[in-house]
Write a protein that holds these residues in place. Structure first.
Motif, mmCIF file in Angstrom:
data_model
loop_
_atom_site.group_PDB
_atom_site.id
_atom_site.type_symbol
_atom_site.label_atom_id
_atom_site.label_comp_id
_atom_site.label_asym_id
_atom_site.label_seq_id
_atom_site.Cartn_x
_atom_site.Cartn_y
_atom_site.Cartn_z
ATOM 1 N N PRO A 153 22.702 -13.421 -2.528
ATOM 2 C CA PRO A 153 22.847 -13.923 -3.892
ATOM 3 C C PRO A 153 24.298 -13.994 -4.329
ATOM 4 O O PRO A 153 24.672 -14.887 -5.089
ATOM 5 C CB PRO A 153 22.068 -12.904 -4.726
ATOM 6 N N CYS A 154 25.131 -13.068 -3.880
ATOM 7 C CA CYS A 154 26.469 -12.996 -4.439
ATOM 8 C C CYS A 154 27.399 -12.340 -3.448
ATOM 9 O O CYS A 154 27.026 -11.388 -2.768
ATOM 10 C CB CYS A 154 26.426 -12.186 -5.744
ATOM 11 N N TYR A 155 28.629 -12.842 -3.374
ATOM 12 C CA TYR A 155 29.605 -12.296 -2.443
ATOM 13 C C TYR A 155 30.752 -11.645 -3.210
ATOM 14 O O TYR A 155 31.823 -11.441 -2.670
ATOM 15 C CB TYR A 155 30.143 -13.424 -1.568
ATOM 16 N N PHE A 156 30.491 -11.325 -4.470
ATOM 17 C CA PHE A 156 31.542 -10.804 -5.346
ATOM 18 C C PHE A 156 32.285 -9.631 -4.720
ATOM 19 O O PHE A 156 33.507 -9.566 -4.732
ATOM 20 C CB PHE A 156 30.907 -10.379 -6.673
ATOM 21 N N ASP A 157 31.521 -8.695 -4.123
ATOM 22 C CA ASP A 157 32.147 -7.484 -3.591
ATOM 23 C C ASP A 157 33.117 -7.787 -2.462
ATOM 24 O O ASP A 157 34.006 -7.008 -2.176
ATOM 25 C CB ASP A 157 31.073 -6.530 -3.093
ATOM 26 N N THR A 191 25.252 -17.577 -14.350
ATOM 27 C CA THR A 191 25.266 -16.540 -15.393
ATOM 28 C C THR A 191 25.803 -15.230 -14.804
ATOM 29 O O THR A 191 26.679 -14.576 -15.381
ATOM 30 C CB THR A 191 23.840 -16.320 -15.935
ATOM 31 N N HIS A 192 25.277 -14.871 -13.637
ATOM 32 C CA HIS A 192 25.684 -13.648 -12.930
ATOM 33 C C HIS A 192 27.176 -13.698 -12.558
ATOM 34 O O HIS A 192 27.927 -12.761 -12.831
ATOM 35 C CB HIS A 192 24.791 -13.548 -11.682
ATOM 36 N N GLU A 193 27.612 -14.816 -11.976
ATOM 37 C CA GLU A 193 29.004 -14.903 -11.512
ATOM 38 C C GLU A 193 29.991 -14.904 -12.688
ATOM 39 O O GLU A 193 31.064 -14.318 -12.600
ATOM 40 C CB GLU A 193 29.209 -16.158 -10.654
ATOM 41 N N VAL A 194 29.632 -15.576 -13.766
ATOM 42 C CA VAL A 194 30.523 -15.574 -14.930
ATOM 43 C C VAL A 194 30.564 -14.170 -15.542
ATOM 44 O O VAL A 194 31.584 -13.757 -16.100
ATOM 45 C CB VAL A 194 30.115 -16.657 -15.952
ATOM 46 N N GLY A 195 29.463 -13.412 -15.391
ATOM 47 C CA GLY A 195 29.497 -11.997 -15.775
ATOM 48 C C GLY A 195 30.616 -11.267 -15.039
ATOM 49 O O GLY A 195 31.421 -10.552 -15.653
ATOM 50 N N HIS A 196 30.703 -11.466 -13.718
ATOM 51 C CA HIS A 196 31.811 -10.865 -12.947
ATOM 52 C C HIS A 196 33.163 -11.351 -13.458
ATOM 53 O O HIS A 196 34.106 -10.574 -13.611
ATOM 54 C CB HIS A 196 31.711 -11.252 -11.468
ATOM 55 N N TRP A 197 33.251 -12.661 -13.698
ATOM 56 C CA TRP A 197 34.530 -13.274 -14.120
ATOM 57 C C TRP A 197 34.995 -12.659 -15.444
ATOM 58 O O TRP A 197 36.190 -12.594 -15.729
ATOM 59 C CB TRP A 197 34.320 -14.786 -14.242
ATOM 60 N N TYR A 199 30.363 -5.547 -13.550
ATOM 61 C CA TYR A 199 29.953 -5.264 -12.172
ATOM 62 C C TYR A 199 28.451 -5.432 -12.007
ATOM 63 O O TYR A 199 27.698 -5.571 -12.974
ATOM 64 C CB TYR A 199 30.291 -3.814 -11.806
ATOM 65 N N HIS A 200 28.014 -5.330 -10.734
ATOM 66 C CA HIS A 200 26.578 -5.259 -10.441
ATOM 67 C C HIS A 200 25.986 -3.985 -11.049
ATOM 68 O O HIS A 200 26.638 -2.939 -11.060
ATOM 69 C CB HIS A 200 26.341 -5.225 -8.925
ATOM 70 N N THR A 201 24.731 -4.056 -11.470
ATOM 71 C CA THR A 201 24.065 -2.855 -12.012
ATOM 72 C C THR A 201 23.890 -1.795 -10.930
ATOM 73 O O THR A 201 23.769 -0.613 -11.237
ATOM 74 C CB THR A 201 22.677 -3.214 -12.579
ATOM 75 N N ASP A 216 21.787 -7.819 -11.660
ATOM 76 C CA ASP A 216 21.083 -7.360 -10.461
ATOM 77 C C ASP A 216 20.880 -8.576 -9.550
ATOM 78 O O ASP A 216 21.379 -9.670 -9.851
ATOM 79 C CB ASP A 216 19.743 -6.712 -10.860
ATOM 80 N N TYR A 217 20.192 -8.392 -8.422
ATOM 81 C CA TYR A 217 19.911 -9.505 -7.505
ATOM 82 C C TYR A 217 18.477 -10.005 -7.637
ATOM 83 O O TYR A 217 17.984 -10.715 -6.772
ATOM 84 C CB TYR A 217 20.137 -9.071 -6.052
ATOM 85 N N THR A 218 17.790 -9.620 -8.706
ATOM 86 C CA THR A 218 16.403 -10.049 -8.880
ATOM 87 C C THR A 218 16.329 -11.563 -9.065
ATOM 88 O O THR A 218 17.319 -12.204 -9.437
ATOM 89 C CB THR A 218 15.797 -9.349 -10.116
HETATM 90 ZN ZN ZN Z 1 27.445 -10.468 -8.021
#
Ligand code: ZN
Length: 680
Positions: A24-28, A208-214, A218-220, A271-273
């Motif tokens: 879902p996400c490669y933010f880390d 929505t999730h990625e802009v949260g990081h931006w 962080y991830h929950t 989260d990744y849900t």
């Molecule tokens: Zn993420």
């Protein structure tokens, strides 16, 4: 943090509890460790200020957005309607709009988004830039190249990139606040963007999730259950800790250190849900976003910037925006005979392209993205006239393309053992695009007498970035003899078994316009020493030999050779004893015997069957190849395990043309090469 997340991802995939083969996400993987600590300090300090003064969080802050669609003409070239559907979802989710999917138990974050109506030059736009480029198949280490294609000042716009794929199977990733501008923004696969057109998953919640990081969230499940629910994990008190990412809408309670002990917040966007069960940001997450906007991303939402970017309530959009001519190439400096790909990045839907390429072939074109060849030394203008049925615009970039003579490379053989102690070594340049940790001379470990080159990936935590050792230009055609090859020794250990840095060797025959990969190692293929979290220092037994046959390139006279490290925050990687040249002198007809491997080849010359006799004192993986004088593999026996004792491997040579061949015997970490002559 990174270790935990990566391990957990693998764990989940092994248990097949995640239906789709997508991360879902490669933010880390993309946190810039150098700026993270300072950004976190600013966010915390800002939240403390809010506690005595709420005024900065009360009114909505509006963010101008530019969407760069990097495509190759396929379905990833998504429609304007699909892009608008995503901006709508973003506002529903961040604004907790009534009667939408975003109307859950969370809060209105007071952050809003709009597609910019004015570009950085103050010209009318729909906020969408389309670029045709092979970079649509995006690899993490090419991240700065996306920005070279198209980028609007990140202090004034949120840059969003749409691509066809990210490292094959990642839905999206984002930068954390406070990092370098050329890493800022969000990258999303087209099929996770919006909820119409090519979108097929996650309800548009990937963005929505990625802009949260931006915005600094962080991830929950960050740092698993952590120790303190407020000052650990995601540094937010009102998101219950989660041991690992949740991939389904099933209610779970994976951590019990929160008081009261609440279920994992599967509804949280971070989260990744699946998108279907996501519908909330918490008050604590909102505070981090507002703090980011008040103390780090301070200019982007100001009234002045909203006026300059054409925010809807201030600016009246005309019925039609005139076309604006613009183009880009990934290189401006080329050698005689090279071709350049021109990418049209004009705004506002031009339909007619009139290019002029003084000094180029063709000298004019009506294609949107022409390929132009340059045959003469000089600096050349490029002119683009773009029009649609109503408007037209002309752009002249003077002296845009610089054509130089390729020159002649140094004669082979090339040797470099780094023992001069000079940094960088004579005629070698070091490419360090992110300006942080890079290749250094290293006197702690070497195979020659004084130094090797090493890179400390334990500290090189700007994940996905490259560091390159660039050799002087070489003339491969000066090689005498039958076998042209490159060899070097390397040593490497990991700091965690679940991920690894990468080592590549790339060649360019056209002055850096494009590269051919001739060597790649990662993971267990790169490892020569035990996994350790302290800096790896190899002993003399922990070096391996790289052996690269370059016979396919024997006629090239101006070759750039790059040795590339792509960091994943692993451990130290060492290089020593570089050689490029004739292999014949190093390859004997006679049989040899070494300590741990004894072998004999007979008969030689050979008529119809070649015998390789091995005597092993310990079992090991062995592969063998027979190659002809052009470097083509004619017999390939893939690695297999040979037990202690005596073995006979036979090669049928009856159908091979007469001539010189090379038998390559690869053991764990060593190449052995012998000349073989086939005579019928
Ligand atoms: Zn993420």
């Amino acid at each position: 943090m990174k270790n935990t997340v990566f391990f957990l991802l693998l764990f989940v995939f092994m248990n097949l509890s995640y239906a789709q083969d997508i991360r879902p996400c490669y933010f880390d993987q993309f946190i810039n460790e150098d700026s993270l600590e300072e950004a976190e300090r600013q966010i915390q300090e800002g939240i403390n200020k809010f506690q005595s003064d709420q005024r900065n969080t009360d009114s909505a802050k509006v963010i101008p957005v530019v969407v760069h669609v990097i495509h190759n003409g396929g379905s990833e070239n998504i429609s304007e309607a699909q892009i608008q559907s995503q901006i709508q979802i973003l506002n529903e989710d961040f604004g907790k709009f009534e009667n939408t999917n975003g109307d859950g138990n969370g809060v209105d974050t007071n952050v809003r988004f709009f597609l910019a109506n004015l570009n950085p030059d103050g010209k009318c736009t729909n906020g969408i830039v389309r670029v045709r480029s092979s970079l649509t198949n995006h690899q993490s280490y090419q991240r700065p190249l996306l920005k070279e294609l198209s980028f609007w000042d990140n202090s004034r716009y949120l840059n969003i990139y749409i691509v066809k794929s990210i490292n094959g199977n990642v839905a999206g990733y984002a930068s954390f606040p406070g990092g370098p501008p050329d890493e800022d923004g969000v990258v999303v696969q087209h099929n996770y963007f919006g909820n119409i057109g090519s979108a097929n998953g996650f309800f548009g919640r990937t963005l929505t999730h990625e802009v949260g990081h931006w915005l600094g969230v962080y991830h929950t499940f960050n740092n698993s259950c952590g120790i303190d629910v407020c000052y650990d994990g995601d540094n937010v008190c009102d998101t219950p800790p989660a041991f690992e990412p949740n991939y389904s809408c099933v209610t779970l309670n994976t951590c019990s250190n929160d008081i009261p002990d609440l279920n994992d917040q599967k509804e949280n966007y971070m989260d990744y849900t699946p998108g279907a069960c996501k519908n909330m940001f918490t008050e604590g997450q909102k505070m981090r976003m507002q703090s980011t906007l008040n103390f780090i991303r301070t200019e982007i939402w100001t009234d002045e910037n909203l006026i300059n970017t054409g925010y809807d309530s201030i600016y009246i959009t005309p019925d039609i925006c005139p076309v604006i001519a613009d183009f880009v190439t990934l290189t401006k400096d080329v050698c005689i005979g090279n071709s350049v790909n021109f990418s049209d990045i004009s705004l506002n839907d031009g339909t007619i392209w009139q290019w002029q390429f003084p000094g180029g072939t063709p000298s004019s074109s009506n294609e949107q993205n022409p390929l132009v060849n340059y045959e003469s030394i000089g600096s050349y203008d490029v002119i683009l006239i773009i029009s649609n049925t109503i408007t037209t615009d002309t752009l002249i970039k003077e002296n845009y393309i610089n054509v130089s003579a390729p020159g002649v490379g140094d004669n082979l053989p090339y040797n470099e053992n780094f023992d001069s102690g000079l940094y960088p070594p004579i005629d070698i340049s070091i490419n360090n695009p992110d300006g942080t940790i890079t290749w250094q001379l290293d006197s702690l470990a070497f195979t020659s007498s004084n130094y090797s080159m090493s890179i400390n990936n334990l500290e090189n935590t700007n994940y996905g970035t490259v560091d390159e050792i660039v050799l002087p230009k070489l003339d491969f055609s000066s090689n005498t003899g039958n076998l042209l090859f490159m060899s070097f020794k390397w040593a490497y250990a990991r700091s965690d078994p679940s991920y690894s840095d990468e080592l590549l060797v790339l060649l360019s025959f056209n002055c850096g316009n494009s590269y051919t990969q001739v060597f790649y190692r990662s993971g267990s293929g790169l490892v020569t020493g035990p996994t350790q979290t302290t800096p790896f220092i190899p002993d003399s037994t922990q070096w391996k030999d790289a052996f690269i046959i370059l016979n396919n390139f024997k006629t090239e006279s101006f070759v750039e050779v790059k040795i590339v490290n792509v960091t994943d925050g692993g451990n130290k990687l060492y290089i020593d004893d570089l050689y490029i040249g004739n292999g014949d002198d190093l390859v004997a007809m006679e049989n040899v015997f070494t300590d741990n491997l004894r072998y004999a080849i007979y008969p030689n010359p050979v008529l119809d069957q070649l015998n390789l006799e091995l005597i092993l004192e310990e079992s090991q993986m062995i592969s063998t190849k027979l190659i002809n004088a052009l470097g083509k593999v004619v017999v390939n026996n893939y690695p297999q395990n040979f037990v202690t004792g005596k073995h006979l491997i036979t090669f049928s040579t009856s159908k091979l043309p007469q001539g010189l061949y090379f038998l390559i015997l690869e053991t764990e970490g060593n190449y052995n090469i012998r000349k073989v002559v086939v005579q019928h």
